[in-house]
Motif scaffolding. Structure first.
Motif, short mmCIF file in Angstrom:
data_model
loop_
_atom_site.label_atom_id
_atom_site.label_comp_id
_atom_site.label_asym_id
_atom_site.label_seq_id
_atom_site.Cartn_x
_atom_site.Cartn_y
_atom_site.Cartn_z
N LYS A 102 0.82 -1.22 0.00
CA LYS A 102 0.00 0.00 0.00
C LYS A 102 0.85 1.26 0.00
CE LYS A 102 -4.11 -2.06 2.10
NZ LYS A 102 -5.01 -2.12 3.27
N ASP A 103 2.12 1.14 0.37
CA ASP A 103 3.03 2.29 0.29
C ASP A 103 3.38 2.64 -1.15
OD1 ASP A 103 3.09 2.34 3.04
OD2 ASP A 103 5.03 1.33 3.22
N ILE A 105 1.18 2.68 -3.87
CA ILE A 105 0.03 3.01 -4.71
C ILE A 105 -0.41 4.45 -4.41
CG2 ILE A 105 -0.78 0.62 -4.88
CD1 ILE A 105 -2.90 1.30 -2.75
N GLY A 106 -1.27 4.99 -5.26
CA GLY A 106 -1.75 6.35 -5.06
C GLY A 106 -0.79 7.39 -5.61
N PRO A 107 -1.09 8.67 -5.43
CA PRO A 107 -0.23 9.74 -5.94
C PRO A 107 1.22 9.55 -5.47
CG PRO A 107 -2.28 10.65 -5.12
CD PRO A 107 -2.27 9.22 -4.71
N LYS A 108 2.15 9.62 -6.39
CA LYS A 108 3.55 9.33 -6.07
C LYS A 108 4.11 10.32 -5.03
CE LYS A 108 4.53 7.18 -10.57
NZ LYS A 108 4.72 5.79 -10.22
N GLU A 109 3.62 11.56 -5.08
CA GLU A 109 4.15 12.56 -4.14
C GLU A 109 3.70 12.30 -2.70
OE1 GLU A 109 0.38 14.32 -6.06
OE2 GLU A 109 2.15 13.15 -6.69
N ASN A 110 2.69 11.46 -2.53
CA ASN A 110 2.19 11.16 -1.19
C ASN A 110 2.73 9.86 -0.61
OD1 ASN A 110 0.64 13.48 -1.39
ND2 ASN A 110 -1.21 12.39 -2.04
N ARG A 111 3.54 9.17 -1.38
CA ARG A 111 4.01 7.86 -0.93
C ARG A 111 5.17 7.99 0.06
NH1 ARG A 111 4.01 4.52 -6.72
NH2 ARG A 111 1.89 5.14 -7.33
N PRO A 112 5.16 7.17 1.10
CA PRO A 112 6.26 7.21 2.06
C PRO A 112 7.52 6.57 1.47
CG PRO A 112 4.80 5.40 2.60
CD PRO A 112 4.14 6.14 1.46
N VAL A 150 5.35 -12.18 4.12
CA VAL A 150 4.99 -12.99 5.28
C VAL A 150 5.85 -12.62 6.48
CG1 VAL A 150 4.96 -15.36 6.21
CG2 VAL A 150 4.10 -14.90 3.91
N GLY A 151 7.11 -12.28 6.22
CA GLY A 151 8.06 -12.01 7.30
C GLY A 151 7.68 -10.85 8.20
N SER A 152 7.27 -9.71 7.61
CA SER A 152 6.90 -8.54 8.42
C SER A 152 5.49 -8.06 8.11
CB SER A 152 7.90 -7.39 8.18
OG SER A 152 7.78 -6.88 6.86
N GLY A 153 4.76 -8.83 7.31
CA GLY A 153 3.41 -8.42 6.93
C GLY A 153 2.34 -9.15 7.73
N THR A 154 1.11 -9.05 7.27
CA THR A 154 -0.02 -9.70 7.94
C THR A 154 -0.85 -10.46 6.91
OG1 THR A 154 -1.53 -7.83 7.63
CG2 THR A 154 -0.14 -7.81 9.63
N VAL A 155 -1.68 -11.36 7.43
CA VAL A 155 -2.61 -12.09 6.56
C VAL A 155 -3.54 -11.11 5.87
CG1 VAL A 155 -4.51 -13.75 6.55
CG2 VAL A 155 -2.48 -14.20 7.94
N GLN A 156 -4.03 -10.13 6.59
CA GLN A 156 -4.95 -9.15 6.01
C GLN A 156 -4.29 -8.37 4.88
OE1 GLN A 156 -8.38 -8.46 7.17
NE2 GLN A 156 -8.29 -7.67 5.08
N GLU A 157 -3.03 -8.00 5.06
CA GLU A 157 -2.31 -7.23 4.05
C GLU A 157 -2.20 -8.01 2.74
OE1 GLU A 157 1.89 -4.73 3.66
OE2 GLU A 157 1.70 -6.30 5.17
N LEU A 158 -1.86 -9.29 2.83
CA LEU A 158 -1.73 -10.08 1.61
C LEU A 158 -3.10 -10.36 0.98
CD1 LEU A 158 0.01 -11.48 -0.42
CD2 LEU A 158 0.20 -13.46 1.11
N SER A 159 -4.09 -10.62 1.84
CA SER A 159 -5.45 -10.84 1.34
C SER A 159 -5.96 -9.60 0.61
CB SER A 159 -6.37 -11.18 2.51
OG SER A 159 -7.70 -11.30 2.09
N PRO A 172 -13.88 -2.77 -0.93
CA PRO A 172 -12.98 -1.67 -0.54
C PRO A 172 -11.71 -1.63 -1.37
CG PRO A 172 -13.88 -2.72 1.42
CD PRO A 172 -14.31 -3.56 0.25
N MET A 173 -11.11 -2.79 -1.65
CA MET A 173 -9.84 -2.80 -2.38
C MET A 173 -10.04 -2.53 -3.87
SD MET A 173 -7.39 -3.08 -0.24
CE MET A 173 -8.41 -2.09 0.86
N SER A 174 -11.11 -3.06 -4.47
CA SER A 174 -11.34 -2.77 -5.90
C SER A 174 -11.73 -1.30 -6.09
CB SER A 174 -12.41 -3.70 -6.48
OG SER A 174 -13.63 -3.58 -5.79
N ASP A 175 -12.46 -0.74 -5.12
CA ASP A 175 -12.78 0.69 -5.19
C ASP A 175 -11.51 1.53 -5.10
OD1 ASP A 175 -15.45 0.11 -5.41
OD2 ASP A 175 -15.95 0.62 -3.32
N LEU A 176 -10.58 1.10 -4.25
CA LEU A 176 -9.31 1.81 -4.12
C LEU A 176 -8.49 1.72 -5.41
CD1 LEU A 176 -7.31 3.37 -2.32
CD2 LEU A 176 -6.49 1.16 -1.45
#
Length: 515
Positions: A102-103, A105-112, A150-159, A172-176
């Protein structure tokens, strides 16, 4: 006295004939009806956020003076299309288990930003993310292979990532995804669940990782792809057969599309040697490690056969290639190395092994595509060159999705310092148009070898071929001389009474086409 001399002459002459006969290797090729198809995905590639692979390699940004499409270099796109690249793995590697999608995606100037803790400690701005990668794969006509965290992520993040990339309905994700400019889903089929879980992916034990895999796989639902997702487990390093046994025993086959395995051809991990300035001893050791791939596949495959006798689960060699010391003066964390004839014969011999194990090996990924390890492409600002490995991959692309023709060969030996290796390797296939292709590699650094093939059974009457060779093992394509090594027409063969007799030069790769 004259009689004795005549007998000696006859004995010597006959002995020379016998020796000459022994020096010709007989290669038999069978047109077997039940032979497997060589899956095109064996010829896959790997693009990790590592050194100048993505930034300064693939991606230069859409404001660059280098011709590009949405920031991706056009010359790289064109080169990979010519290579018929079937799939591309991203974003890692070790990097994958620190990457949060998720870091990116979206406007490039807003990405961390993100610090690449594995490769050089550099700061990246996340300007190359999911949309950039998946759109690149569309341009290439290649299947994307996404490696999940898997190492530093979550099940929800991959789902969520699966839903973002694949779901065509409202969620929510397809709308995003639509908000970020992409209406239709990409329908990504190939997903890795972690990478090198035994090491940089979390230093997990195999039993623990098997449980994690089952948990993550459970929540990766998909209704868009026919047959569902191909979920790939983080597999063994080299000869860790216990890892494969544990996964196969503890993960239901219905949850498992593939089991990965990694093997690099390394002289010594603490002293890898120079990529160009190497000795014959270092070359021999590299070839020894490369040919070990056959034993690894055989033994891992035998374990998989115990639990999966119908061979529904693929063995996925998603990292392989030569690994040497970085080029002098370059960042040690960037893994930038040159690419010589040593790498060409390494690639050819390895691909022959994969082809001949097409019943179990149905996907592989050369490490890596651009500017990293055994790359097929190197760049220097606006300049780009194709390496000897690129040319081998292009020559061998004719095997993609062709029917394997099983071979039998009793290779002569390449001898160095009292050790021996089989000098010759080969693989063969028949494509949908009835063309037969035979790939041959001679790893011997000094000696040519002759091969004889009975082609009557194959119905071949006309033969043509290409050769990749060079005067020195250490030769490479440079930015000053980018075409020093490239394929040329091969004429070193003749057909006599239904037999094809081939002279294979030292450290060379040959592709023959028969019709």
């Amino acid at each position: 006295m004259k009689k004795a001399l005549l007998i000696l002459f006859i004995f010597t002459f006959c002995n020379q004939i016998i020796v000459a006969q022994k020096e010709t290797t007989v290669l038999s090729i069978k047109n077997t009806a039940n032979a497997p198809t060589i899956n095109k995905n064996i010829y896959g590639h790997f693009a990790e956020h590592l050194g100048r692979s993505i930034y300064g390699g693939f991606f230069v940004g859409d404001t660059s003076k280098i011709p590009n499409t949405a920031g991706v270099r056009n010359d790289i796109i064109d080169a990979l299309k010519k290579l018929k690249i079937p799939n591309l793995r991203w974003p890692g590697g070790c990097f994958a288990d620190t990457y949060h999608w998720k870091d990116g995606i979206g406007p490039k100037e807003n990405r961390p930003t993100i610090v690449n803790q594995w490769w050089g400690g550099t700061t990246e701005d996340n300007s190359f993310g999911t949309h950039d990668f998946l759109n690149l794969c569309e341009l290439l006509g290649a299947e994307p292979y996404l490696s999940g965290n898997v190492g530093s992520g979550t099940v929800q993040e991959l789902s969520d990532w699966v839903q973002y990339a694949n779901f065509g309905g409202k969620s929510p994700m397809s709308d995003l995804r639509k908000k970020n400019g992409r209406t239709a889903p990409w329908k990504v089929k190939i997903w890795g669940i972690g990478n090198e879980a035994w090491g940089c992916g979390g230093n997990m034990k195999p039993d623990y990782y098997a449980g994690e895999y089952r948990k993550y796989a459970t929540f990766m639902s998909d209704w868009e792809n026919t047959g569902g997702l191909m979920r790939i487990a983080s597999g063994a390093s080299d000869a860790d057969y216990n890892w494969t046994e544990t996964l196969m025993k503890n993960i239901p086959g219905s949850m498992l599309g593939g089991v990965a395995m990694h093997h690099y051809s390394v002289i010594e991990w603490n002293k890898k040697g120079d990529a160009v300035d190497f000795t014959e001893g270092q070359y021999f050791t590299t070839m020894k490690e490369a040919l070990k791939m056959d034993e690894l596949i055989t033994k891992h495959g035998a374990i998989m056969d115990k639990y999966d006798p119908e061979q529904k689960i693929a063995l996925v060699v998603d990292e392989w290639g030569g690994w040497y010391d970085v080029e002098k003066g370059s960042n040690p964390g960037f893994l930038y190395q040159q690419n010589t004839m040593r790498d060409a014969v390494l690639a050819g011999a390895t691909l022959n092994i994969f082809n001949n194990h097409a019943d179990r090996v149905r996907m592989a990924n050369l490490a890596q595509c651009v500017n990293v390890l055994q790359a097929v492409i190197l760049t220097d600002k606006a300049k780009m060159i194709l390496t000897p490995t690129y040319h081998v991959m292009q020559m061998y692309s004719v095997h993609q999705d062709a029917k394997l023709l099983p071979i039998t060969i009793n290779s002569p030996l390449y001898t160095y310092n009292g050790e021996t290796l089989p000098a010759l390797s080969a693989s063969a296939s028949k494509d949908k148009n009835g063309l037969v292709h035979i790939s041959l590699v001679n790893i011997d650094s000094k000696k040519e070898n002759k091969i004889e093939i009975d082609i009557k059974e194959l119905g071949i009457k006309n033969v043509s071929g290409n050769l990749l060779a060079s005067p020195k093992l250490q030769d490479f394509n440079s930015f000053d001389n980018p075409t020093k090594i490239q394929p040329t027409a091969f004429k070193g063969f003749e057909i006599k009474k239904g037999k094809l007799v081939i002279t294979v030069p030292p450290f060379s790769v040959i592709m023959l086409e028969g019709k």
